[in-house]
Design a protein around this motif. Structure first.
Motif, short mmCIF file in Angstrom:
data_model
loop_
_atom_site.label_atom_id
_atom_site.label_comp_id
_atom_site.label_asym_id
_atom_site.label_seq_id
_atom_site.Cartn_x
_atom_site.Cartn_y
_atom_site.Cartn_z
N GLN A 1 -9.88 12.73 6.05
CA GLN A 1 -9.39 13.19 7.34
C GLN A 1 -10.47 13.98 8.07
N ILE A 2 -11.14 14.86 7.34
CA ILE A 2 -12.20 15.70 7.90
C ILE A 2 -13.44 15.52 7.04
N VAL A 3 -14.55 15.12 7.65
CA VAL A 3 -15.80 14.89 6.93
C VAL A 3 -16.87 15.82 7.48
N ALA A 4 -17.46 16.60 6.59
CA ALA A 4 -18.48 17.58 6.99
C ALA A 4 -17.94 18.51 8.08
N GLY A 5 -16.66 18.84 7.98
CA GLY A 5 -16.05 19.75 8.94
C GLY A 5 -15.64 19.11 10.26
N ILE A 6 -15.76 17.78 10.36
CA ILE A 6 -15.47 17.08 11.62
C ILE A 6 -14.31 16.11 11.42
N PRO A 7 -13.23 16.23 12.21
CA PRO A 7 -12.13 15.26 12.13
C PRO A 7 -12.60 13.87 12.56
N LEU A 8 -12.14 12.83 11.83
CA LEU A 8 -12.52 11.47 12.18
C LEU A 8 -11.55 10.90 13.21
N ARG A 9 -12.10 10.16 14.17
CA ARG A 9 -11.32 9.47 15.20
C ARG A 9 -11.55 7.97 15.01
N TYR A 10 -10.50 7.24 14.61
CA TYR A 10 -10.64 5.81 14.34
C TYR A 10 -10.52 4.99 15.61
N ASP A 11 -11.41 4.00 15.77
CA ASP A 11 -11.41 3.12 16.94
C ASP A 11 -10.91 1.72 16.62
N SER A 12 -11.28 1.19 15.45
CA SER A 12 -10.87 -0.18 15.10
C SER A 12 -10.91 -0.38 13.60
N MET A 13 -10.27 -1.47 13.17
CA MET A 13 -10.23 -1.81 11.76
C MET A 13 -10.04 -3.31 11.60
N HIS A 14 -10.71 -3.86 10.58
CA HIS A 14 -10.58 -5.29 10.26
C HIS A 14 -10.44 -5.43 8.75
N LEU A 15 -9.37 -6.11 8.31
CA LEU A 15 -9.11 -6.28 6.89
C LEU A 15 -8.79 -7.73 6.57
N LEU A 16 -9.35 -8.20 5.45
CA LEU A 16 -9.07 -9.55 4.97
C LEU A 16 -8.59 -9.40 3.53
N VAL A 17 -7.32 -9.75 3.28
CA VAL A 17 -6.68 -9.41 2.02
C VAL A 17 -5.88 -10.58 1.47
N GLY A 18 -5.88 -10.71 0.14
CA GLY A 18 -5.04 -11.70 -0.53
C GLY A 18 -5.86 -12.58 -1.45
N ARG A 19 -5.31 -12.84 -2.62
CA ARG A 19 -5.96 -13.74 -3.58
C ARG A 19 -4.89 -14.35 -4.46
N GLY A 20 -4.87 -15.67 -4.55
CA GLY A 20 -3.85 -16.34 -5.34
C GLY A 20 -2.45 -15.99 -4.84
N ASP A 21 -1.56 -15.65 -5.77
CA ASP A 21 -0.21 -15.26 -5.39
C ASP A 21 0.02 -13.77 -5.58
N TRP A 22 -1.06 -12.97 -5.40
CA TRP A 22 -0.91 -11.51 -5.48
C TRP A 22 0.19 -11.05 -4.52
N ILE A 23 0.18 -11.59 -3.32
CA ILE A 23 1.31 -11.44 -2.40
C ILE A 23 1.74 -12.85 -2.01
N ALA A 24 3.03 -13.13 -2.21
CA ALA A 24 3.55 -14.47 -1.94
C ALA A 24 4.85 -14.38 -1.16
N THR A 25 5.04 -15.27 -0.22
CA THR A 25 6.27 -15.29 0.58
C THR A 25 7.33 -16.15 -0.10
N THR A 26 8.60 -15.79 0.12
CA THR A 26 9.71 -16.55 -0.46
C THR A 26 10.74 -16.97 0.57
N SER A 27 10.63 -16.47 1.82
CA SER A 27 11.58 -16.86 2.85
C SER A 27 11.05 -16.45 4.21
N CYS A 28 11.63 -17.06 5.25
CA CYS A 28 11.36 -16.69 6.64
C CYS A 28 12.70 -16.51 7.33
N PRO A 29 12.98 -15.35 7.93
CA PRO A 29 14.28 -15.11 8.57
C PRO A 29 14.55 -16.09 9.70
#
Length: 240
Positions: free
Chosen positions: A183-211
């Motif tokens: 949250q605070i690094v070297a006494g300075i609060p961090l301000r987030y601007d953007s994020m990019h995530l690529l996640v998943g391998r095999g059936d670590w997370i798997a879907t079973t239905s769609c509403p």
């Protein structure tokens, strides 16, 4: 198998960033603009007999007025529907203590489930935290965060997953406490601007239905050091 909605991948992986973008300061709620794009591959849901493993590509952009101090997130909680399986118990795991002392290099290769990167500011200096998603077993997942500026920080963020027996809407709840040194690094609060995530391998997370409305829905809450609790409801499109 733990049942999860895909909201986990939109919210939990961006918990320290995107949710933190809804700020509280100067006695007023800050006007924040957040945009996100999520690609689920494949977005065609599986079935209870034939779950479909998925891979998620999530991007978020956060705009916070510069005249407000960034908020400090204390905890993040996420509720998700009974629309899929979380199979953390089937894959190799890595312990929090091992990562805290030696980083993810000591983790079994099969325990690494994804990567990401964020863009943030410490005052006027930009920093680019790197994120590694690590399997922690049937009831836990870790987000190992490393940043170099304004000081080096390497910290696993643990998220606990608990079953909500008897709840008519939500199947599981994820709870994460954000470490102070992210949250605070070297006494300075961090301000987030953007994020990019690529996640998943095999059936670590798997879907079973769609509403019927073709939306995977989730609910998230972030608690700040100001005492404010920010609530958010979102969804991800799917097809049967």
């Amino acid at each position: 198998m733990r049942r999860l909605g895909l909201g986990l991948l939109v919210v939990a992986l961006a918990a320290a960033g995107a949710l933190a973008a809804i700020a509280f300061g100067q006695g007023d709620i800050v006007p924040i603009k957040i945009s996100a794009t999520v690609k689920v591959t494949p977005n065609k849901a599986g079935t209870p007999r034939h779950p479909q493993g998925v891979r998620i590509d999530a991007r978020a952009n956060i705009s916070i007025p510069d005249d407000y101090d960034p908020p400090l997130v204390q905890t993040v909680d996420i509720w998700f529907p009974k629309a899929g399986n979380y199979n953390g118990g089937k894959f190799p795991t890595c312990g929090e203590a091992a990562m805290a002392h030696h980083g993810v290099s000591v983790c079994p290769k099969g325990s690494i489930m994804g990567h990401g990167r964020a863009k943030a500011r410490a005052d006027t200096v930009f920093t680019y935290p790197k994120i590694t998603v690590v399997n922690g077993g049937a009831t836990k997942v870790y987000f190992y965060v490393v940043l170099q500026v304004p000081a080096r920080v390497a910290q696993p963020v643990a998220a606990d997953i608990s079953k909500l027996s008897g709840n008519p809407r939500w199947g599981y709840r994820l709870h994460a406490k954000i470490p102070r040194n992210l949250q605070i690094v070297a006494g300075i609060p961090l301000r987030y601007d953007s994020m990019h995530l690529l996640v998943g391998r095999g059936d670590w997370i798997a879907t079973t239905s769609c509403p019927r409305d073709h939306r995977w829905r989730y609910h998230a809450e972030a608690a700040f050091d100001t005492g404010q609790v920010v609530k958010y409801d979102g969804s991800v499109g799917c097809r049967s």
